[in-house]
Motif scaffolding. Sequence first.
Motif, PDB file in Angstrom:
ATOM      1  N   SER A 211       0.844  -1.191   0.000  1.00 10.31           N
ATOM      2  CA  SER A 211       0.000   0.000   0.000  1.00 10.31           C
ATOM      3  C   SER A 211       0.877   1.238   0.000  1.00 10.31           C
ATOM      4  O   SER A 211       1.992   1.243   0.492  1.00 10.31           O
ATOM      5  CB  SER A 211      -0.906  -0.002   1.235  1.00 10.31           C
ATOM      6  OG  SER A 211      -1.564   1.235   1.367  1.00 10.31           O
ATOM      7  N   SER A 212       0.315   2.313  -0.577  1.00  2.00           N
ATOM      8  CA  SER A 212       1.042   3.578  -0.549  1.00  2.00           C
ATOM      9  C   SER A 212       0.965   4.222   0.831  1.00  2.00           C
ATOM     10  O   SER A 212       1.677   5.160   1.117  1.00  2.00           O
ATOM     11  CB  SER A 212       0.441   4.537  -1.595  1.00  2.00           C
ATOM     12  OG  SER A 212      -0.931   4.758  -1.336  1.00  2.00           O
ATOM     13  N   PHE A 213       0.077   3.714   1.691  1.00  3.25           N
ATOM     14  CA  PHE A 213      -0.011   4.220   3.057  1.00  3.25           C
ATOM     15  C   PHE A 213       1.197   3.773   3.865  1.00  3.25           C
ATOM     16  O   PHE A 213       1.683   2.664   3.726  1.00  3.25           O
ATOM     17  CB  PHE A 213      -1.266   3.705   3.757  1.00  3.25           C
ATOM     18  CG  PHE A 213      -2.527   4.365   3.300  1.00  3.25           C
ATOM     19  CD1 PHE A 213      -2.809   5.668   3.676  1.00  3.25           C
ATOM     20  CD2 PHE A 213      -3.420   3.685   2.496  1.00  3.25           C
ATOM     21  CE1 PHE A 213      -3.987   6.272   3.260  1.00  3.25           C
ATOM     22  CE2 PHE A 213      -4.590   4.285   2.076  1.00  3.25           C
ATOM     23  CZ  PHE A 213      -4.868   5.582   2.454  1.00  3.25           C
ATOM     24  N   ILE A 214       1.676   4.640   4.728  1.00  2.00           N
ATOM     25  CA  ILE A 214       2.646   4.256   5.730  1.00  2.00           C
ATOM     26  C   ILE A 214       1.847   3.849   6.956  1.00  2.00           C
ATOM     27  O   ILE A 214       1.148   4.666   7.559  1.00  2.00           O
ATOM     28  CB  ILE A 214       3.605   5.413   6.052  1.00  2.00           C
ATOM     29  CG1 ILE A 214       4.365   5.828   4.790  1.00  2.00           C
ATOM     30  CG2 ILE A 214       4.583   5.010   7.147  1.00  2.00           C
ATOM     31  CD1 ILE A 214       5.243   7.047   4.990  1.00  2.00           C
ATOM     32  N   TYR A 215       1.902   2.578   7.340  1.00  2.00           N
ATOM     33  CA  TYR A 215       1.032   2.076   8.397  1.00  2.00           C
ATOM     34  C   TYR A 215       1.200   2.845   9.694  1.00  2.00           C
ATOM     35  O   TYR A 215       0.244   3.058  10.427  1.00  2.00           O
ATOM     36  CB  TYR A 215       1.297   0.579   8.628  1.00  2.00           C
ATOM     37  CG  TYR A 215       0.698  -0.277   7.551  1.00  2.00           C
ATOM     38  CD1 TYR A 215      -0.680  -0.447   7.476  1.00  2.00           C
ATOM     39  CD2 TYR A 215       1.491  -0.905   6.609  1.00  2.00           C
ATOM     40  CE1 TYR A 215      -1.250  -1.221   6.489  1.00  2.00           C
ATOM     41  CE2 TYR A 215       0.931  -1.680   5.606  1.00  2.00           C
ATOM     42  CZ  TYR A 215      -0.446  -1.837   5.552  1.00  2.00           C
ATOM     43  OH  TYR A 215      -0.992  -2.600   4.567  1.00  2.00           O
ATOM     44  N   ALA A 216       2.410   3.279  10.005  1.00  2.59           N
ATOM     45  CA  ALA A 216       2.646   3.978  11.268  1.00  2.59           C
ATOM     46  C   ALA A 216       1.906   5.305  11.333  1.00  2.59           C
ATOM     47  O   ALA A 216       1.703   5.854  12.401  1.00  2.59           O
ATOM     48  CB  ALA A 216       4.147   4.205  11.461  1.00  2.59           C
ATOM     49  N   LEU A 217       1.508   5.860  10.170  1.00  3.73           N
ATOM     50  CA  LEU A 217       0.821   7.142  10.139  1.00  3.73           C
ATOM     51  C   LEU A 217      -0.682   6.976  10.046  1.00  3.73           C
ATOM     52  O   LEU A 217      -1.400   7.919   9.744  1.00  3.73           O
ATOM     53  CB  LEU A 217       1.332   7.979   8.958  1.00  3.73           C
ATOM     54  CG  LEU A 217       2.827   8.298   8.988  1.00  3.73           C
ATOM     55  CD1 LEU A 217       3.216   9.142   7.793  1.00  3.73           C
ATOM     56  CD2 LEU A 217       3.221   8.979  10.282  1.00  3.73           C
ATOM     57  N   ARG A 218      -1.195   5.788  10.315  1.00  7.30           N
ATOM     58  CA  ARG A 218      -2.623   5.520  10.311  1.00  7.30           C
ATOM     59  C   ARG A 218      -3.039   5.235  11.753  1.00  7.30           C
ATOM     60  O   ARG A 218      -2.871   4.122  12.244  1.00  7.30           O
ATOM     61  CB  ARG A 218      -2.922   4.331   9.394  1.00  7.30           C
ATOM     62  CG  ARG A 218      -2.535   4.583   7.948  1.00  7.30           C
ATOM     63  CD  ARG A 218      -2.514   3.304   7.140  1.00  7.30           C
ATOM     64  NE  ARG A 218      -3.815   2.641   7.110  1.00  7.30           N
ATOM     65  CZ  ARG A 218      -4.030   1.473   6.524  1.00  7.30           C
ATOM     66  NH1 ARG A 218      -3.038   0.840   5.929  1.00  7.30           N
ATOM     67  NH2 ARG A 218      -5.224   0.931   6.542  1.00  7.30           N
ATOM     68  N   PRO A 219      -3.557   6.230  12.466  1.00  3.29           N
ATOM     69  CA  PRO A 219      -3.782   6.063  13.914  1.00  3.29           C
ATOM     70  C   PRO A 219      -4.753   4.951  14.268  1.00  3.29           C
ATOM     71  O   PRO A 219      -4.545   4.249  15.260  1.00  3.29           O
ATOM     72  CB  PRO A 219      -4.309   7.437  14.346  1.00  3.29           C
ATOM     73  CG  PRO A 219      -4.786   8.098  13.098  1.00  3.29           C
ATOM     74  CD  PRO A 219      -3.909   7.589  12.008  1.00  3.29           C
ATOM     75  N   ASN A 220      -5.821   4.758  13.491  1.00  2.00           N
ATOM     76  CA  ASN A 220      -6.785   3.725  13.846  1.00  2.00           C
ATOM     77  C   ASN A 220      -6.198   2.329  13.678  1.00  2.00           C
ATOM     78  O   ASN A 220      -6.398   1.449  14.520  1.00  2.00           O
ATOM     79  CB  ASN A 220      -8.048   3.889  13.005  1.00  2.00           C
ATOM     80  CG  ASN A 220      -8.816   5.153  13.356  1.00  2.00           C
ATOM     81  OD1 ASN A 220      -9.308   5.315  14.452  1.00  2.00           O
ATOM     82  ND2 ASN A 220      -8.888   6.071  12.408  1.00  2.00           N
TER      83      ASN A 220
ATOM     84  N   GLN B  68      -3.608   4.325  23.658  1.00  2.00           N
ATOM     85  CA  GLN B  68      -3.017   3.619  22.515  1.00  2.00           C
ATOM     86  C   GLN B  68      -2.722   4.556  21.334  1.00  2.00           C
ATOM     87  O   GLN B  68      -2.143   4.111  20.335  1.00  2.00           O
ATOM     88  CB  GLN B  68      -3.960   2.502  22.022  1.00  2.00           C
ATOM     89  CG  GLN B  68      -4.206   1.394  23.035  1.00  2.00           C
ATOM     90  CD  GLN B  68      -5.325   1.715  23.999  1.00  2.00           C
ATOM     91  OE1 GLN B  68      -6.066   2.676  23.808  1.00  2.00           O
ATOM     92  NE2 GLN B  68      -5.489   0.912  25.035  1.00  2.00           N
ATOM     93  N   TYR B  69      -3.133   5.813  21.447  1.00  2.00           N
ATOM     94  CA  TYR B  69      -2.959   6.737  20.316  1.00  2.00           C
ATOM     95  C   TYR B  69      -1.468   6.940  20.049  1.00  2.00           C
ATOM     96  O   TYR B  69      -0.700   7.251  20.954  1.00  2.00           O
ATOM     97  CB  TYR B  69      -3.619   8.083  20.608  1.00  2.00           C
ATOM     98  CG  TYR B  69      -3.838   8.929  19.371  1.00  2.00           C
ATOM     99  CD1 TYR B  69      -5.067   8.935  18.730  1.00  2.00           C
ATOM    100  CD2 TYR B  69      -2.813   9.710  18.847  1.00  2.00           C
ATOM    101  CE1 TYR B  69      -5.279   9.706  17.599  1.00  2.00           C
ATOM    102  CE2 TYR B  69      -3.007  10.476  17.713  1.00  2.00           C
ATOM    103  CZ  TYR B  69      -4.250  10.474  17.084  1.00  2.00           C
ATOM    104  OH  TYR B  69      -4.441  11.232  15.953  1.00  2.00           O
ATOM    105  N   PRO B  70      -1.031   6.753  18.810  1.00  2.00           N
ATOM    106  CA  PRO B  70       0.411   6.841  18.520  1.00  2.00           C
ATOM    107  C   PRO B  70       0.914   8.278  18.555  1.00  2.00           C
ATOM    108  O   PRO B  70       0.166   9.231  18.320  1.00  2.00           O
ATOM    109  CB  PRO B  70       0.514   6.260  17.103  1.00  2.00           C
ATOM    110  CG  PRO B  70      -0.824   6.537  16.488  1.00  2.00           C
ATOM    111  CD  PRO B  70      -1.831   6.413  17.617  1.00  2.00           C
ATOM    112  N   SER B  71       2.184   8.417  18.862  1.00  2.00           N
ATOM    113  CA  SER B  71       2.863   9.710  18.816  1.00  2.00           C
ATOM    114  C   SER B  71       3.945   9.645  17.749  1.00  2.00           C
ATOM    115  O   SER B  71       4.692   8.669  17.664  1.00  2.00           O
ATOM    116  CB  SER B  71       3.492  10.047  20.172  1.00  2.00           C
ATOM    117  OG  SER B  71       2.513  10.185  21.163  1.00  2.00           O
ATOM    118  N   TYR B  72       4.016  10.674  16.936  1.00  2.00           N
ATOM    119  CA  TYR B  72       4.980  10.699  15.842  1.00  2.00           C
ATOM    120  C   TYR B  72       5.975  11.834  16.024  1.00  2.00           C
ATOM    121  O   TYR B  72       5.619  12.917  16.466  1.00  2.00           O
ATOM    122  CB  TYR B  72       4.258  10.875  14.500  1.00  2.00           C
ATOM    123  CG  TYR B  72       3.130   9.906  14.278  1.00  2.00           C
ATOM    124  CD1 TYR B  72       3.361   8.539  14.272  1.00  2.00           C
ATOM    125  CD2 TYR B  72       1.831  10.366  14.076  1.00  2.00           C
ATOM    126  CE1 TYR B  72       2.326   7.637  14.077  1.00  2.00           C
ATOM    127  CE2 TYR B  72       0.791   9.474  13.881  1.00  2.00           C
ATOM    128  CZ  TYR B  72       1.047   8.120  13.881  1.00  2.00           C
ATOM    129  OH  TYR B  72       0.023   7.237  13.691  1.00  2.00           O
TER     130      TYR B  72
END
Length: 334
Positions: A11-20, A325-329
């Motif tokens: 996928s063109s998505f970067i999984y780490a940048l998908r919070p859900n 659980q919300y990720p921090s970038y």
Amino acid sequence: MHNEMRQRKTSSFIYALRPNKSIDRTIFMELLSCVNQYTPISGYKYIGFGAESFEEYRPLHKNFRISDMISLELDENMVKRQFFNRPYDFIKIHHSRSGDYIDQLKRDEEQNNIIIWLDYTSTESKIQIEEFCRLVLKLRPKDIVRITMNAHPGTLGRINFRMDDIYKTRRIKLKERLGELSPPDILDRDVKDDGFVKLLIRVLKKTLYQTMLTAAYPNKFVLLSSNTYADGQQMLTITGMIAEDAAEIQKILESCSKWEYSCNNNWDKLEKIEVPKLTLREKIELNQLLASYDDQTIANRLGYSLSGGDDAEQAIKNYRRYYRQYPSYQQIII
């Protein structure tokens, strides 16, 4: 449709940048922590779809010291990327379809239990459900199995003309997609967001139990978590564990009894992960306010909707449930 579509495609998505998606994965790690109190999982083998980033492989090794790992990948170029990007050299890369791997899996020759995650993204629901059911028949007590499926109703047809036409189109498309697994009557509500997720759960449950009964499978499937989320397209994730008998079912459920996201073997309980995308400043502000104010007060203090919609309070409520659980970038310059 070609079999090559069965597994997750790059996928063109970067999984780490998908919070859900990230929250769904973190919840999975919390679930494993609960199970680990009942039966240590450090000696388990993990089998998944690593893609290019191996997102869950790192915490599985870091948190549980799992060192026996396999990644299934169909695309030949992605196999090469995986060999380059794998975080640990003990991860084995199998150039294989998930269905072929399942069919060749021989559990009687293995000593250790397994955790296997079929992380699909394509819309081949029938094939995926059937693969999942064939896999369960090969699992032993204390094995853990997880499936992610595309549950986005837009893949059945987009709303771009008369509403009655689109729902009719979706119902026809869904019957074709599920084939003989399809319920006899599909209603309009079954091809809308929440309804589509619930229909897939019903089909998965019915097919699984019928398969186990027909095969005289001696063990039990214990449902531990059921999540839906969307970072673009709506997805459904089901996680379960195999038990030998009623006594073991009880022990498994007790290990997760205090975990707030456990569905406790209840197929009707579903976690809907739908958090807003936040800036770092918004995240810090919300975390400071959550303990002292209710959702409506926080929404009023912000003065705008975090989701972009009319229900500003609901966005706060959603964040409150998953803020841990919300990720921090952070940006890193190399």
